[in-house]
Write an enzyme that holds these catalytic residues in place. Structure first.
Site, PDB file in Angstrom:
ATOM      1  N   LYS A  18       0.813  -1.219   0.000  1.00  0.00           N
ATOM      2  CA  LYS A  18       0.000   0.000   0.000  1.00  0.00           C
ATOM      3  C   LYS A  18       0.855   1.281   0.000  1.00  0.00           C
ATOM      4  O   LYS A  18       2.052   1.231   0.296  1.00  0.00           O
ATOM      5  CB  LYS A  18      -0.939  -0.033   1.211  1.00  0.00           C
ATOM      6  CG  LYS A  18      -1.939  -1.201   1.167  1.00  0.00           C
ATOM      7  CD  LYS A  18      -2.950  -1.115   2.302  1.00  0.00           C
ATOM      8  CE  LYS A  18      -3.948  -2.255   2.235  1.00  0.00           C
ATOM      9  NZ  LYS A  18      -5.032  -2.113   3.233  1.00  0.00           N
ATOM     10  N   TYR A  75     -12.679  -2.505  -3.241  1.00  0.00           N
ATOM     11  CA  TYR A  75     -13.155  -2.539  -1.846  1.00  0.00           C
ATOM     12  C   TYR A  75     -14.685  -2.411  -1.769  1.00  0.00           C
ATOM     13  O   TYR A  75     -15.209  -1.994  -0.738  1.00  0.00           O
ATOM     14  CB  TYR A  75     -12.497  -1.419  -1.045  1.00  0.00           C
ATOM     15  CG  TYR A  75     -11.060  -1.711  -0.642  1.00  0.00           C
ATOM     16  CD1 TYR A  75     -10.718  -2.900  -0.010  1.00  0.00           C
ATOM     17  CD2 TYR A  75     -10.049  -0.775  -0.862  1.00  0.00           C
ATOM     18  CE1 TYR A  75      -9.408  -3.170   0.371  1.00  0.00           C
ATOM     19  CE2 TYR A  75      -8.734  -1.029  -0.477  1.00  0.00           C
ATOM     20  CZ  TYR A  75      -8.428  -2.230   0.134  1.00  0.00           C
ATOM     21  OH  TYR A  75      -7.133  -2.492   0.529  1.00  0.00           O
ATOM     22  N   ASN A 130      -2.518  -0.468   6.973  1.00  0.00           N
ATOM     23  CA  ASN A 130      -1.985  -1.759   7.426  1.00  0.00           C
ATOM     24  C   ASN A 130      -1.014  -2.390   6.423  1.00  0.00           C
ATOM     25  O   ASN A 130      -0.799  -3.592   6.414  1.00  0.00           O
ATOM     26  CB  ASN A 130      -3.121  -2.713   7.811  1.00  0.00           C
ATOM     27  CG  ASN A 130      -4.025  -3.032   6.635  1.00  0.00           C
ATOM     28  OD1 ASN A 130      -3.823  -2.535   5.532  1.00  0.00           O
ATOM     29  ND2 ASN A 130      -5.011  -3.880   6.859  1.00  0.00           N
ATOM     30  N   HIS A 139      -2.333  -5.452   1.320  1.00  0.00           N
ATOM     31  CA  HIS A 139      -3.586  -6.156   1.077  1.00  0.00           C
ATOM     32  C   HIS A 139      -3.247  -7.497   0.445  1.00  0.00           C
ATOM     33  O   HIS A 139      -2.330  -7.583  -0.369  1.00  0.00           O
ATOM     34  CB  HIS A 139      -4.478  -5.359   0.114  1.00  0.00           C
ATOM     35  CG  HIS A 139      -5.595  -6.192  -0.436  1.00  0.00           C
ATOM     36  ND1 HIS A 139      -6.776  -6.376   0.241  1.00  0.00           N
ATOM     37  CD2 HIS A 139      -5.688  -6.934  -1.578  1.00  0.00           C
ATOM     38  CE1 HIS A 139      -7.562  -7.183  -0.469  1.00  0.00           C
ATOM     39  NE2 HIS A 139      -6.922  -7.533  -1.569  1.00  0.00           N
ATOM     40  N   GLU A 195      -9.206 -10.526  -8.359  1.00  0.00           N
ATOM     41  CA  GLU A 195      -8.273  -9.406  -8.160  1.00  0.00           C
ATOM     42  C   GLU A 195      -7.136  -9.448  -9.182  1.00  0.00           C
ATOM     43  O   GLU A 195      -6.707  -8.400  -9.685  1.00  0.00           O
ATOM     44  CB  GLU A 195      -7.745  -9.423  -6.717  1.00  0.00           C
ATOM     45  CG  GLU A 195      -8.864  -9.102  -5.720  1.00  0.00           C
ATOM     46  CD  GLU A 195      -8.443  -9.122  -4.266  1.00  0.00           C
ATOM     47  OE1 GLU A 195      -9.181  -8.566  -3.436  1.00  0.00           O
ATOM     48  OE2 GLU A 195      -7.377  -9.704  -3.933  1.00  0.00           O
TER      49      GLU A 195
HETATM   50  P1  CMP Z   1      -7.310  -4.851   3.525  1.00  0.00           P
HETATM   51  O1  CMP Z   1      -6.797  -6.213   3.864  1.00  0.00           O
HETATM   52  O2  CMP Z   1      -6.749  -4.151   2.347  1.00  0.00           O
HETATM   53  O3  CMP Z   1      -8.894  -4.981   3.336  1.00  0.00           O
HETATM   54  C1  CMP Z   1      -9.812  -3.995   3.720  1.00  0.00           C
HETATM   55  C2  CMP Z   1      -9.147  -2.821   4.357  1.00  0.00           C
HETATM   56  O4  CMP Z   1     -10.020  -1.961   5.081  1.00  0.00           O
HETATM   57  C3  CMP Z   1      -8.163  -3.304   5.404  1.00  0.00           C
HETATM   58  O5  CMP Z   1      -7.074  -3.931   4.809  1.00  0.00           O
HETATM   59  C4  CMP Z   1      -7.859  -1.992   6.116  1.00  0.00           C
HETATM   60  O6  CMP Z   1      -6.940  -1.202   5.391  1.00  0.00           O
HETATM   61  C5  CMP Z   1      -9.234  -1.305   6.060  1.00  0.00           C
HETATM   62  N1  CMP Z   1      -9.961  -1.392   7.335  1.00  0.00           N
HETATM   63  C6  CMP Z   1     -10.495  -2.500   7.913  1.00  0.00           C
HETATM   64  N2  CMP Z   1     -11.105  -2.183   9.067  1.00  0.00           N
HETATM   65  C7  CMP Z   1     -10.966  -0.837   9.220  1.00  0.00           C
HETATM   66  C8  CMP Z   1     -11.389   0.099  10.209  1.00  0.00           C
HETATM   67  N3  CMP Z   1     -12.083  -0.291  11.282  1.00  0.00           N
HETATM   68  N4  CMP Z   1     -11.059   1.405  10.041  1.00  0.00           N
HETATM   69  C9  CMP Z   1     -10.357   1.807   8.955  1.00  0.00           C
HETATM   70  N5  CMP Z   1      -9.955   0.975   7.977  1.00  0.00           N
HETATM   71  C10 CMP Z   1     -10.244  -0.334   8.110  1.00  0.00           C
END
Ligand code: CMP
Length: 136
Positions: free
Chosen positions: A11, A51, A114, A117, A128
């Site tokens: 990311k 998403y 985080n 993905h 994807e």
């Molecule tokens: P990802 O694995 O890319 O899939 C969905 C994404 O949503 C996740 O990683 C986070 O980046 C984001 N995400 C999930 N839960 C939350 C939350 N409570 N607040 C903000 N972002 C979130």
């Protein structure tokens, strides 16, 4: 075990912090093969489809802003059980719950930042990979 392909996004926050090499190193050290790799900036329209299953969540606008904030590295990793192995290596979605030793546990503080993905099922991986590499 079945050989699988999985899709990853390193990311924008991980690219900005110079962690691309470290993250790919962990996947390669595990034994996974890098089959595709590219750098791009994700368009908001593509992010909203990617998403789409989170569209009703309060954090959706913040998530779209975060994933389109700068260049990402997208890739396809392959190996036996690749989907579960990659999710084990990246750790729990919430960086607060991700164990030390995982990518999120070591490098991330809070969602949506985080770091990585990764696809969560063979069906998601197929969709994807087609979405991001289908035109190659
Ligand atoms: P990802 O694995 O890319 O899939 C969905 C994404 O949503 C996740 O990683 C986070 O980046 C984001 N995400 C999930 N839960 C939350 C939350 N409570 N607040 C903000 N972002 C979130």
């Amino acid at each position: 075990m079945e050989t699988q392909q999985t899709f990853i996004i390193i990311k924008p926050e991980a690219v900005a912090r110079g962690l691309v090499g470290e993250i790919l190193r962990r996947f390669e050290a595990k034994g996974l093969k890098i089959r595709r790799l590219a750098m791009k900036t994700i368009e908001p329209d593509v992010a909203r489809v990617h998403y789409g299953h989170h569209a009703d969540k309060p954090f959706f606008p913040e998530l779209i802003e975060a994933i389109t904030a700068g260049p990402v590295v997208i890739g396809v990793l392959e190996g036996p059980g690749a989907i579960a192995h990659v999710r084990n290596l990246i750790g729990a979605t919430d960086p607060l719950k991700a164990a030390p030793g995982t990518i999120r546990g070591d490098f991330a503080l809070q969602n949506p930042y985080n770091m990585v993905h990764a696809s969560d099922s063979p069906e998601t991986a197929r969709d994807e990979i087609a979405r991001f590499f289908g035109d190659e």
